[in-house]
Design an enzyme around this catalytic site. Structure first.
Site, PDB file in Angstrom:
ATOM      1  N   SER A 133     -10.685  -0.307   2.783  1.00 39.02           N
ATOM      2  CA  SER A 133      -9.999  -0.440   4.079  1.00 39.02           C
ATOM      3  C   SER A 133      -9.543   0.935   4.545  1.00 39.02           C
ATOM      4  O   SER A 133      -8.889   1.655   3.795  1.00 39.02           O
ATOM      5  CB  SER A 133      -8.766  -1.339   3.952  1.00 39.02           C
ATOM      6  OG  SER A 133      -9.123  -2.627   3.539  1.00 39.02           O
ATOM      7  N   ARG A 143       0.842  -1.220   0.000  1.00 41.89           N
ATOM      8  CA  ARG A 143       0.000   0.000   0.000  1.00 41.89           C
ATOM      9  C   ARG A 143       0.870   1.261   0.000  1.00 41.89           C
ATOM     10  O   ARG A 143       0.523   2.267   0.642  1.00 41.89           O
ATOM     11  CB  ARG A 143      -0.944   0.019   1.208  1.00 41.89           C
ATOM     12  CG  ARG A 143      -1.991  -1.096   1.231  1.00 41.89           C
ATOM     13  CD  ARG A 143      -2.976  -0.988   0.083  1.00 41.89           C
ATOM     14  NE  ARG A 143      -4.071  -1.925   0.229  1.00 41.89           N
ATOM     15  CZ  ARG A 143      -4.057  -3.182  -0.258  1.00 41.89           C
ATOM     16  NH1 ARG A 143      -3.006  -3.639  -0.931  1.00 41.89           N
ATOM     17  NH2 ARG A 143      -5.106  -3.973  -0.090  1.00 41.89           N
ATOM     18  N   GLU A 182      -4.992   4.286   5.633  1.00 40.98           N
ATOM     19  CA  GLU A 182      -4.662   3.962   4.233  1.00 40.98           C
ATOM     20  C   GLU A 182      -5.010   5.094   3.256  1.00 40.98           C
ATOM     21  O   GLU A 182      -4.185   5.446   2.412  1.00 40.98           O
ATOM     22  CB  GLU A 182      -5.361   2.664   3.815  1.00 40.98           C
ATOM     23  CG  GLU A 182      -4.956   2.240   2.415  1.00 40.98           C
ATOM     24  CD  GLU A 182      -5.846   1.169   1.817  1.00 40.98           C
ATOM     25  OE1 GLU A 182      -5.668   0.005   2.187  1.00 40.98           O
ATOM     26  OE2 GLU A 182      -6.692   1.496   0.969  1.00 40.98           O
TER      27      GLU A 182
HETATM   28  P1  FAD Z   1      -8.120   8.895  -5.825  1.00 41.42           P
HETATM   29  O1  FAD Z   1      -8.826   8.535  -4.570  1.00 41.42           O
HETATM   30  O2  FAD Z   1      -8.776   9.849  -6.744  1.00 41.42           O
HETATM   31  O3  FAD Z   1      -6.663   9.425  -5.473  1.00 41.42           O
HETATM   32  C1  FAD Z   1      -5.837   8.740  -4.555  1.00 41.42           C
HETATM   33  C2  FAD Z   1      -4.482   9.460  -4.503  1.00 41.42           C
HETATM   34  O4  FAD Z   1      -3.823   9.328  -5.771  1.00 41.42           O
HETATM   35  C3  FAD Z   1      -4.604  10.959  -4.267  1.00 41.42           C
HETATM   36  O5  FAD Z   1      -3.500  11.354  -3.480  1.00 41.42           O
HETATM   37  C4  FAD Z   1      -4.492  11.566  -5.653  1.00 41.42           C
HETATM   38  O6  FAD Z   1      -3.985  12.887  -5.631  1.00 41.42           O
HETATM   39  C5  FAD Z   1      -3.523  10.616  -6.320  1.00 41.42           C
HETATM   40  N1  FAD Z   1      -3.712  10.485  -7.772  1.00 41.42           N
HETATM   41  C6  FAD Z   1      -4.849  10.125  -8.425  1.00 41.42           C
HETATM   42  N2  FAD Z   1      -4.632  10.042  -9.753  1.00 41.42           N
HETATM   43  C7  FAD Z   1      -3.333  10.368  -9.948  1.00 41.42           C
HETATM   44  C8  FAD Z   1      -2.501  10.459 -11.103  1.00 41.42           C
HETATM   45  N3  FAD Z   1      -2.967  10.195 -12.332  1.00 41.42           N
HETATM   46  N4  FAD Z   1      -1.202  10.812 -10.947  1.00 41.42           N
HETATM   47  C9  FAD Z   1      -0.693  11.078  -9.709  1.00 41.42           C
HETATM   48  N5  FAD Z   1      -1.441  11.007  -8.585  1.00 41.42           N
HETATM   49  C10 FAD Z   1      -2.738  10.658  -8.700  1.00 41.42           C
HETATM   50  N6  FAD Z   1      -7.454  -0.525  -2.700  1.00 41.42           N
HETATM   51  C11 FAD Z   1      -6.689  -1.638  -2.786  1.00 41.42           C
HETATM   52  O7  FAD Z   1      -5.466  -1.543  -2.919  1.00 41.42           O
HETATM   53  N7  FAD Z   1      -7.233  -2.884  -2.720  1.00 41.42           N
HETATM   54  C12 FAD Z   1      -8.561  -3.087  -2.568  1.00 41.42           C
HETATM   55  O8  FAD Z   1      -9.012  -4.221  -2.521  1.00 41.42           O
HETATM   56  C13 FAD Z   1      -9.400  -1.933  -2.486  1.00 41.42           C
HETATM   57  N8  FAD Z   1     -10.729  -2.066  -2.313  1.00 41.42           N
HETATM   58  C14 FAD Z   1     -11.530  -0.968  -2.205  1.00 41.42           C
HETATM   59  C15 FAD Z   1     -12.909  -1.145  -2.040  1.00 41.42           C
HETATM   60  C16 FAD Z   1     -13.749  -0.048  -1.952  1.00 41.42           C
HETATM   61  C17 FAD Z   1     -15.230  -0.265  -1.773  1.00 41.42           C
HETATM   62  C18 FAD Z   1     -13.197   1.265  -2.031  1.00 41.42           C
HETATM   63  C19 FAD Z   1     -14.103   2.459  -1.966  1.00 41.42           C
HETATM   64  C20 FAD Z   1     -11.830   1.456  -2.189  1.00 41.42           C
HETATM   65  C21 FAD Z   1     -10.982   0.330  -2.276  1.00 41.42           C
HETATM   66  N9  FAD Z   1      -9.582   0.474  -2.438  1.00 41.42           N
HETATM   67  C22 FAD Z   1      -8.793  -0.651  -2.547  1.00 41.42           C
HETATM   68  C23 FAD Z   1      -8.958   1.808  -2.458  1.00 41.42           C
HETATM   69  C24 FAD Z   1      -8.988   2.502  -3.855  1.00 41.42           C
HETATM   70  O9  FAD Z   1      -9.939   1.927  -4.686  1.00 41.42           O
HETATM   71  C25 FAD Z   1      -7.629   2.450  -4.547  1.00 41.42           C
HETATM   72  O10 FAD Z   1      -6.629   3.041  -3.748  1.00 41.42           O
HETATM   73  C26 FAD Z   1      -7.643   3.159  -5.909  1.00 41.42           C
HETATM   74  O11 FAD Z   1      -6.436   2.903  -6.601  1.00 41.42           O
HETATM   75  C27 FAD Z   1      -7.819   4.670  -5.815  1.00 41.42           C
HETATM   76  O12 FAD Z   1      -8.036   5.169  -7.132  1.00 41.42           O
HETATM   77  P2  FAD Z   1      -8.720   6.563  -7.400  1.00 41.42           P
HETATM   78  O13 FAD Z   1      -8.643   6.822  -8.857  1.00 41.42           O
HETATM   79  O14 FAD Z   1     -10.078   6.574  -6.810  1.00 41.42           O
HETATM   80  O15 FAD Z   1      -7.750   7.528  -6.625  1.00 41.42           O
HETATM   81  N1  EPU Z   2     -11.556  -9.831  10.344  1.00 39.49           N
HETATM   82  C1  EPU Z   2     -12.325  -9.882  11.482  1.00 39.49           C
HETATM   83  N2  EPU Z   2     -13.336  -8.979  11.618  1.00 39.49           N
HETATM   84  C2  EPU Z   2     -13.614  -8.051  10.680  1.00 39.49           C
HETATM   85  C3  EPU Z   2     -12.827  -7.992   9.505  1.00 39.49           C
HETATM   86  C4  EPU Z   2     -11.794  -8.900   9.369  1.00 39.49           C
HETATM   87  O1  EPU Z   2     -12.084 -10.698  12.360  1.00 39.49           O
HETATM   88  O2  EPU Z   2     -14.543  -7.278  10.885  1.00 39.49           O
HETATM   89  C5  EPU Z   2     -10.458 -10.797  10.182  1.00 39.49           C
HETATM   90  C6  EPU Z   2     -10.925 -12.092   9.542  1.00 39.49           C
HETATM   91  O3  EPU Z   2     -10.411 -13.138  10.321  1.00 39.49           O
HETATM   92  C7  EPU Z   2     -10.251 -12.159   8.200  1.00 39.49           C
HETATM   93  C8  EPU Z   2      -9.077 -11.189   8.355  1.00 39.49           C
HETATM   94  O4  EPU Z   2      -9.469 -10.244   9.353  1.00 39.49           O
HETATM   95  O5  EPU Z   2      -9.790 -13.424   7.932  1.00 39.49           O
HETATM   96  C9  EPU Z   2      -8.751 -10.460   7.077  1.00 39.49           C
HETATM   97  O6  EPU Z   2      -9.927  -9.856   6.563  1.00 39.49           O
HETATM   98  P1  EPU Z   2     -10.210  -9.768   4.982  1.00 39.49           P
HETATM   99  O7  EPU Z   2      -9.928 -11.072   4.328  1.00 39.49           O
HETATM  100  O8  EPU Z   2     -11.554  -9.164   4.789  1.00 39.49           O
HETATM  101  O9  EPU Z   2      -9.085  -8.798   4.455  1.00 39.49           O
HETATM  102  P2  EPU Z   2      -8.542  -7.455   5.044  1.00 39.49           P
HETATM  103  O10 EPU Z   2      -7.202  -7.712   5.628  1.00 39.49           O
HETATM  104  O11 EPU Z   2      -9.551  -6.805   5.897  1.00 39.49           O
HETATM  105  C10 EPU Z   2      -7.261  -6.814   2.864  1.00 39.49           C
HETATM  106  C11 EPU Z   2      -7.046  -5.543   2.102  1.00 39.49           C
HETATM  107  C12 EPU Z   2      -8.213  -5.288   1.159  1.00 39.49           C
HETATM  108  C13 EPU Z   2      -8.286  -6.439   0.161  1.00 39.49           C
HETATM  109  C14 EPU Z   2      -8.468  -7.742   0.936  1.00 39.49           C
HETATM  110  C15 EPU Z   2      -8.375  -8.947   0.008  1.00 39.49           C
HETATM  111  C16 EPU Z   2      -5.652  -4.064   3.427  1.00 39.49           C
HETATM  112  C17 EPU Z   2      -5.602  -2.878   4.322  1.00 39.49           C
HETATM  113  N3  EPU Z   2      -6.862  -4.433   3.020  1.00 39.49           N
HETATM  114  O12 EPU Z   2      -8.405  -6.615   3.677  1.00 39.49           O
HETATM  115  O13 EPU Z   2      -7.961  -4.079   0.457  1.00 39.49           O
HETATM  116  O14 EPU Z   2      -9.342  -6.262  -0.747  1.00 39.49           O
HETATM  117  O15 EPU Z   2      -7.431  -7.892   1.928  1.00 39.49           O
HETATM  118  O16 EPU Z   2      -7.056  -9.096  -0.415  1.00 39.49           O
HETATM  119  O17 EPU Z   2      -4.601  -4.624   3.100  1.00 39.49           O
HETATM  120  C18 EPU Z   2      -8.268  -1.711   0.541  1.00 39.49           C
HETATM  121  O18 EPU Z   2      -7.042  -1.615   0.564  1.00 39.49           O
HETATM  122  O19 EPU Z   2      -9.032  -0.722   0.506  1.00 39.49           O
HETATM  123  C19 EPU Z   2      -8.882  -3.045   0.531  1.00 39.49           C
HETATM  124  C20 EPU Z   2     -10.208  -3.254   0.561  1.00 39.49           C
END
Ligand code: FAD
Ligand code: EPU
Length: 342
Positions: A242, A168, A338
């Site tokens: 997250s 991240r 994050e």
């Molecule tokens: P923004 O939120 O618009 O910007 C994020 C940052 O990047 C800001 O600092 C912005 O200034 C900068 N930025 C944006 N575009 C550019 C560019 N072209 N050049 C330079 N800087 C730039 N993330 C994960 O890693 N794994 C997940 O599983 C995951 N699941 C998610 C689930 C949900 C429901 C949500 C809401 C978010 C999740 N995220 C996850 C976080 C998010 O989706 C990612 O970090 C995504 O890459 C952000 O993209 P964005 O275009 O929305 O960026």
């Molecule tokens: N757990 C709990 N209670 C909760 C949530 C989680 O006990 O309310 C425990 C469970 O045991 C589970 C473990 O935490 O096994 C991990 O949870 P989960 O598999 O949902 O994944 P996470 O660690 O919460 C991470 C990433 C996600 C990504 C998923 C799948 C980070 C910070 N988050 O979530 O990324 O989608 O794994 O790979 O690394 C994001 O970055 O925005 C994001 C959604």
């Protein structure tokens, strides 16, 4: 002096951040080409005005109005550009939707991105925090990217080493990456594709599907189903995924915690450190489903903070600080946020 660019002033960002926070920007401009980016950077009337780059707004927390010119990255285009070392190279504009791009590669018969299906946001932001899910990170499929380097006033290519990808994290989240605007990203997708089922929950879901050798598209569909079950849809309930990173601690600290809390969820890392499940720590502190003002902790996933309707950035920050304090007091573990706070 006035600019000729079609700026919009006092612009609502409510629809442009997945938390749904109602904040306003001093000015807004859509950037749909490198030429438009160069024009805004060179515009003397706008010199000195702070700038904020925005993609899909899915990883930001707006803590108040934004006294800046928001540059909304909307550069489109995706194409297969060649092959190298057994991989197909695919280039994509920064403003393309990430999930749309994943589906495009799958439709071309190219696997590699499927575990990261349905992550919101743009392709241009995907390197910023080295997005990852279900056992794959962006760095695993990354080839290079193009930035517009505002200090030099020129485009240049950056490889993986220069991007300094980590969990991240990347150079773009640090001072050394300030002033770099990502305009496109090139991915290297393996021609001899194999599913990556190292993530337990995904492996289990594939096993339950009864598919002996799933295609990349089938793995994508399974990931989408898992995510739809676990994570709130930002179109329905505001959130940024997250809210905290999973904390990485030493093996010794993990062992000490396990002695006191045997159910602690942890995963050994290749360097011997241990990654703890922040969701578990928050859940155990009793936060799941709790609210503070209009901000809350998602009842199905304690790592996700949500906007229950009309939450301000300040309410979200207050909730996050309270959670951090509880986890620190009970476990002696610091939770790092994050999303990017603006
Ligand atoms: P923004 O939120 O618009 O910007 C994020 C940052 O990047 C800001 O600092 C912005 O200034 C900068 N930025 C944006 N575009 C550019 C560019 N072209 N050049 C330079 N800087 C730039 N993330 C994960 O890693 N794994 C997940 O599983 C995951 N699941 C998610 C689930 C949900 C429901 C949500 C809401 C978010 C999740 N995220 C996850 C976080 C998010 O989706 C990612 O970090 C995504 O890459 C952000 O993209 P964005 O275009 O929305 O960026
Ligand atoms: N757990 C709990 N209670 C909760 C949530 C989680 O006990 O309310 C425990 C469970 O045991 C589970 C473990 O935490 O096994 C991990 O949870 P989960 O598999 O949902 O994944 P996470 O660690 O919460 C991470 C990433 C996600 C990504 C998923 C799948 C980070 C910070 N988050 O979530 O990324 O989608 O794994 O790979 O690394 C994001 O970055 O925005 C994001 C959604």
């Amino acid at each position: 002096m006035q600019t000729d660019l079609p700026l919009q002033h006092d612009f609502s960002l409510r629809q442009l951040n997945t938390f749904g926070i109602d904040a306003r920007a001093r000015a807004y401009l859509r950037i749909d080409s490198v030429a438009r980016l160069e024009a805004v950077l060179a515009d003397a009337a706008l010199a000195g005005m702070p700038r904020l780059l925005l993609g899909g707004g899915s990883n930001i927390v707006l803590t108040g109005d934004v006294d800046a010119l928001v540059l909304h990255m909307a550069i489109l285009g995706k194409e297969v550009i060649g092959s190298e070392d057994g991989c197909t190279l695919v280039r994509c504009g920064a403003g393309e939707s990430w999930h749309g791009f994943v589906q495009y590669t799958l439709a071309q018969g190219l696997g590699g991105l499927e575990n990261m299906s349905l992550i919101p946001g743009t392709v241009g932001a995907s390197p910023i925090q080295n997005i990852g899910a279900y056992g794959t990170e962006l760095k695993d499929v990354f080839h290079s990217l193009t930035v517009y380097d505002t200090a030099r006033g020129a485009l240049r290519t950056m490889g993986a080493a220069e991007c300094r990808f980590a969990y991240r994290d990347s150079v773009f989240k640090h001072a050394a990456g300030a002033g770099l605007v990502i305009v496109d990203v090139t991915f290297a997708l393996p021609q001899a594709w194999q599913p990556n089922l190292r993530y337990g929950e995904l492996a289990q879901a594939v096993a339950e599907s009864g598919l002996a050798s799933p295609t990349a598209q089938q793995v994508s569909d399974i990931v989408v189903a898992i995510r739809q079950r676990k994570l709130p849809d930002p179109a329905v309930i505001g959130n940024a995924g997250s809210f905290f990173k999973n904390p990485v601690v030493t093996a010794a600290q993990c062992a000490a915690l396990l002695a006191a809390f045997p159910a602690l969820v942890h995963h050994a890392q290749p360097d011997g450190s241990e990654k703890l499940a922040a969701g578990w720590l928050i859940d155990q502190c009793g936060w799941k489903g709790r609210t503070m003002g209009a901000a809350g902790v998602y009842p199905r996933q304690a790592l996700v903070l949500v906007n229950n309707g009309g939450a301000t950035g300040a309410e979200v920050v207050a909730l996050a600080r309270a959670i951090q304090a509880d986890v620190w007091e009970r476990y002696g573990v610091r939770l790092e946020t994050e999303p990017v706070f603006i």
